[in-house]
Scaffold this active site. Structure first.
Site, PDB file in Angstrom:
ATOM      1  N   ASN A 213       0.852  -1.200   0.000  1.00  0.00           N
ATOM      2  CA  ASN A 213       0.000   0.000   0.000  1.00  0.00           C
ATOM      3  C   ASN A 213       0.882   1.241   0.000  1.00  0.00           C
ATOM      4  O   ASN A 213       2.105   1.146   0.034  1.00  0.00           O
ATOM      5  CB  ASN A 213      -0.976  -0.029   1.180  1.00  0.00           C
ATOM      6  CG  ASN A 213      -0.242  -0.055   2.505  1.00  0.00           C
ATOM      7  OD1 ASN A 213       0.458   0.875   2.858  1.00  0.00           O
ATOM      8  ND2 ASN A 213      -0.387  -1.172   3.237  1.00  0.00           N
ATOM      9  N   ASP A 281      -4.901  -6.112   5.451  1.00  0.00           N
ATOM     10  CA  ASP A 281      -5.916  -6.933   6.112  1.00  0.00           C
ATOM     11  C   ASP A 281      -5.866  -8.378   5.621  1.00  0.00           C
ATOM     12  O   ASP A 281      -6.238  -9.291   6.344  1.00  0.00           O
ATOM     13  CB  ASP A 281      -7.311  -6.345   5.858  1.00  0.00           C
ATOM     14  CG  ASP A 281      -7.480  -5.009   6.565  1.00  0.00           C
ATOM     15  OD1 ASP A 281      -6.945  -4.874   7.687  1.00  0.00           O
ATOM     16  OD2 ASP A 281      -8.114  -4.090   5.990  1.00  0.00           O
ATOM     17  N   LYS A 291       8.634 -17.544  -9.832  1.00  0.00           N
ATOM     18  CA  LYS A 291       7.880 -16.448 -10.452  1.00  0.00           C
ATOM     19  C   LYS A 291       6.701 -16.987 -11.276  1.00  0.00           C
ATOM     20  O   LYS A 291       6.891 -17.920 -12.078  1.00  0.00           O
ATOM     21  CB  LYS A 291       8.825 -15.631 -11.345  1.00  0.00           C
ATOM     22  CG  LYS A 291       8.180 -14.386 -11.900  1.00  0.00           C
ATOM     23  CD  LYS A 291       9.132 -13.616 -12.791  1.00  0.00           C
ATOM     24  CE  LYS A 291       8.363 -12.561 -13.554  1.00  0.00           C
ATOM     25  NZ  LYS A 291       9.151 -11.992 -14.637  1.00  0.00           N
ATOM     26  N   PRO A 308      -3.585 -11.514  10.840  1.00  0.00           N
ATOM     27  CA  PRO A 308      -3.910 -11.243  12.246  1.00  0.00           C
ATOM     28  C   PRO A 308      -4.062  -9.743  12.475  1.00  0.00           C
ATOM     29  O   PRO A 308      -3.382  -8.946  11.816  1.00  0.00           O
ATOM     30  CB  PRO A 308      -2.692 -11.776  13.001  1.00  0.00           C
ATOM     31  CG  PRO A 308      -1.607 -11.884  12.003  1.00  0.00           C
ATOM     32  CD  PRO A 308      -2.245 -12.069  10.659  1.00  0.00           C
ATOM     33  N   ASP A 309      -4.955  -9.355  13.365  1.00  0.00           N
ATOM     34  CA  ASP A 309      -5.103  -7.934  13.712  1.00  0.00           C
ATOM     35  C   ASP A 309      -4.178  -7.647  14.891  1.00  0.00           C
ATOM     36  O   ASP A 309      -4.372  -8.162  15.991  1.00  0.00           O
ATOM     37  CB  ASP A 309      -6.561  -7.613  14.050  1.00  0.00           C
ATOM     38  CG  ASP A 309      -6.781  -6.116  14.146  1.00  0.00           C
ATOM     39  OD1 ASP A 309      -6.016  -5.443  14.875  1.00  0.00           O
ATOM     40  OD2 ASP A 309      -7.686  -5.594  13.477  1.00  0.00           O
ATOM     41  N   ILE A 310      -3.168  -6.835  14.624  1.00  0.00           N
ATOM     42  CA  ILE A 310      -2.128  -6.584  15.634  1.00  0.00           C
ATOM     43  C   ILE A 310      -2.693  -5.809  16.822  1.00  0.00           C
ATOM     44  O   ILE A 310      -2.471  -6.155  17.982  1.00  0.00           O
ATOM     45  CB  ILE A 310      -0.942  -5.831  14.987  1.00  0.00           C
ATOM     46  CG1 ILE A 310      -0.364  -6.704  13.867  1.00  0.00           C
ATOM     47  CG2 ILE A 310       0.120  -5.488  16.012  1.00  0.00           C
ATOM     48  CD1 ILE A 310       0.494  -5.981  12.861  1.00  0.00           C
ATOM     49  N   PHE A 326      -4.812   4.202  14.460  1.00  0.00           N
ATOM     50  CA  PHE A 326      -4.961   5.184  13.382  1.00  0.00           C
ATOM     51  C   PHE A 326      -6.040   4.688  12.432  1.00  0.00           C
ATOM     52  O   PHE A 326      -6.224   3.486  12.268  1.00  0.00           O
ATOM     53  CB  PHE A 326      -3.643   5.363  12.614  1.00  0.00           C
ATOM     54  CG  PHE A 326      -2.755   6.409  13.224  1.00  0.00           C
ATOM     55  CD1 PHE A 326      -2.090   6.154  14.412  1.00  0.00           C
ATOM     56  CD2 PHE A 326      -2.593   7.651  12.618  1.00  0.00           C
ATOM     57  CE1 PHE A 326      -1.279   7.121  14.983  1.00  0.00           C
ATOM     58  CE2 PHE A 326      -1.779   8.625  13.180  1.00  0.00           C
ATOM     59  CZ  PHE A 326      -1.123   8.358  14.368  1.00  0.00           C
ATOM     60  N   LYS A 344     -12.233  -2.112  18.362  1.00  0.00           N
ATOM     61  CA  LYS A 344     -10.885  -2.621  18.632  1.00  0.00           C
ATOM     62  C   LYS A 344     -10.445  -2.349  20.077  1.00  0.00           C
ATOM     63  O   LYS A 344      -9.281  -2.571  20.418  1.00  0.00           O
ATOM     64  CB  LYS A 344      -9.886  -1.999  17.652  1.00  0.00           C
ATOM     65  CG  LYS A 344     -10.127  -2.420  16.194  1.00  0.00           C
ATOM     66  CD  LYS A 344      -8.912  -2.152  15.331  1.00  0.00           C
ATOM     67  CE  LYS A 344      -9.124  -2.661  13.922  1.00  0.00           C
ATOM     68  NZ  LYS A 344      -7.888  -2.795  13.160  1.00  0.00           N
TER      69      LYS A 344
HETATM   70  O1  C5P Z   1      -9.395  -1.422  10.366  1.00  0.00           O
HETATM   71  P1  C5P Z   1      -8.216  -0.634   9.948  1.00  0.00           P
HETATM   72  O2  C5P Z   1      -7.181  -1.437   9.230  1.00  0.00           O
HETATM   73  O3  C5P Z   1      -8.541   0.645   9.238  1.00  0.00           O
HETATM   74  O4  C5P Z   1      -7.578  -0.173  11.332  1.00  0.00           O
HETATM   75  C1  C5P Z   1      -6.497   0.659  11.365  1.00  0.00           C
HETATM   76  C2  C5P Z   1      -5.772   0.512  12.655  1.00  0.00           C
HETATM   77  O5  C5P Z   1      -5.605  -0.859  12.983  1.00  0.00           O
HETATM   78  C3  C5P Z   1      -4.372   1.073  12.556  1.00  0.00           C
HETATM   79  O6  C5P Z   1      -4.011   1.553  13.822  1.00  0.00           O
HETATM   80  C4  C5P Z   1      -3.551  -0.152  12.154  1.00  0.00           C
HETATM   81  O7  C5P Z   1      -2.200  -0.007  12.519  1.00  0.00           O
HETATM   82  C5  C5P Z   1      -4.239  -1.244  12.934  1.00  0.00           C
HETATM   83  N1  C5P Z   1      -4.210  -2.580  12.310  1.00  0.00           N
HETATM   84  C6  C5P Z   1      -3.504  -3.603  12.915  1.00  0.00           C
HETATM   85  N2  C5P Z   1      -3.504  -4.860  12.362  1.00  0.00           N
HETATM   86  C7  C5P Z   1      -4.180  -5.118  11.233  1.00  0.00           C
HETATM   87  C8  C5P Z   1      -4.911  -4.076  10.606  1.00  0.00           C
HETATM   88  C9  C5P Z   1      -4.897  -2.832  11.154  1.00  0.00           C
HETATM   89  O8  C5P Z   1      -2.877  -3.367  13.945  1.00  0.00           O
HETATM   90  N3  C5P Z   1      -4.145  -6.335  10.729  1.00  0.00           N
END
Ligand code: C5P
Length: 404
Positions: A213, A281, A291, A308-310, A326, A344
């Protein structure tokens, strides 16, 4: 908190250039040291015609540096040593000539060379005749240095030494001290561990391709710089970016969301967590170790699976840190940001609009910040300034949460 406490323990290089107002710098040294700062004075040759180095040396308790090529200095690198030593550089008075030199990045004397060599913030309090101040050349130079993140203190208006009236007077030393104290972040997070994620993640498809991105990492790195100013132990977990590590910050480089997640999970006892990274995501379900070749097919699909969502992981910790997220949105900022903060389980969320030259890969940004009891707008500014303002809000809310 008194206004002066943010200067306690800070190392300030006070640059004095050649103006009749140079005598006021003596008072400024006294006020800074009274506020707990250590001051080293750097004078231009012209400044020493107005006030003696001996006066400044006596007041600051440190030798005064004046020459760029000082044979007595080890390897004649005084400007580098001072640039590394300082937490802040304050130039007062700053003449039109000094400002022009800064705008052009000149190194004709010790003061201008150290300003070019330093990575710490620079504030300047101009002093000059009102015609020189309003001259387009000076105003253009000021615009350049402001764009590079230098902070302007004053000038004041009124009677001038040349007998004229107008804008260009040096602010009074008390006022310079008060404004500088406002800019400097208080050392309130000493002994606290602060973890920041930054940059994009790259999710590999094959050895040469990835899904990424537009995040440059600039906001996360600016947050790390500001956080280090508060005296915290700062760990910066960053995706692939082209940015230098801020001084005093421990950096962990990762590539993918999974690696970022793993790196964060390993860090124990986090007091404040700031999720600045633009984490993907989803990632390609399958990694091809060779390749992928073009075929006759008109359409190809890549199957994606969730990363995973950190942030969610951090907010499930037993010892949950103060968590800041953010939200980069193209529309409906307020609603999406507030919903994200609740979902979150964040303490605070900083939302910004992205797209159309905003947010990603640019030096400025504007933020809307929400926490559970309130909100604030941080208008468009350099990311370095915004980061400092956001850090101020984080300290405030973190204090409020811990004293509740
Ligand atoms: O849902 P979204 O991706 O917009 O959320 C943004 C926030 O979640 C940011 O603080 C980003 O660093 C965090 N995030 C994360 N792990 C993910 C996706 C987003 O920590 N897999």
């Amino acid at each position: 908190m008194t206004e002066q406490t943010s200067l306690a323990g800070k190392k300030i290089v006070l640059g004095v250039s050649g103006s009749i107002a140079a005598y006021k710098a003596a008072d400024l040294v006294r006020l800074c040291t009274k506020a707990g700062a250590e001051v080293k004075v750097v004078m231009t040759q012209a400044a020493s015609e107005f006030i003696t180095p001996l006066t400044m040396q006596t007041l600051s308790g440190n030798p005064v540096a004046m020459t760029l090529l000082d044979a007595d200095e080890e390897a004649a690198m005084g400007h580098i040593k001072l640039a590394r030593w300082a937490d802040w550089v304050l130039i007062a008075p700053a003449t039109a000539n000094t400002i022009a030199g800064l705008a052009q990045g000149r190194t004709e004397d010790l003061l201008s060379a150290l300003c070019l060599a330093t990575t710490v913030p620079i504030a300047l309090a101009p002093a000059m005749n009102n015609k020189m101040w309003t001259n387009k050349a000076t105003q253009a130079n000021l615009a350049v240095i402001a764009e590079r993140g230098m902070h302007l203190l004053g000038p004041a208006s009124g009677d001038q030494a040349c007998g004229e009236q107008g804008e260009g007077r040096l602010l009074e030393p008390e006022q310079i001290l008060a404004e500088l104290s406002q800019l400097v972040l208080p050392p309130k997070l000493a002994k606290k561990r602060l973890v920041i994620t930054a940059g994009p993640t790259h999710e590999p498809i094959d050895p040469v391709r990835f899904i990424g991105n537009r995040s440059s990492g600039k906001m996360g790195f600016a947050m790390a710089t500001a956080a280090a100013e508060t005296g915290a132990e700062v760990i910066l977990v960053t995706g692939p970016v082209h940015l230098a590590t801020p001084p005093g910050v421990t950096r962990i480089d990762v590539e993918t969301a999974s690696q970022m997640h793993e790196a964060v999970e390993k860090i124990e006892s986090i007091d404040i967590f700031i999720g600045c990274a633009a984490v993907a995501d989803y990632r390609p379900q399958q990694y091809h170790d060779k390749k992928i070749k073009k075929t006759a097919e008109k359409q190809r699909e890549i199957s994606l699976i969730e990363n995973p969502d950190i942030l969610a992981g951090v907010s499930q910790r037993k010892q949950k840190p103060f968590i800041v997220g953010f939200a980069a949105e193209t529309d409906n900022i307020t609603d999406y940001a507030k919903e994200k903060m609740v979902r979150k389980q964040l303490d605070m969320i900083a939302a910004n609009q992205v797209g159309k030259g905003l947010g990603f890969a640019v030096d400025t940004n504007a933020l809307q910040v929400f926490w559970h009891q309130g909100d604030a707008v941080l208008p468009q500014a350099l990311k370095s300034h915004l980061a400092r303002e956001l850090m101020r809000l984080i300290i405030e809310r973190y204090d409020a949460k811990n004293s509740a």
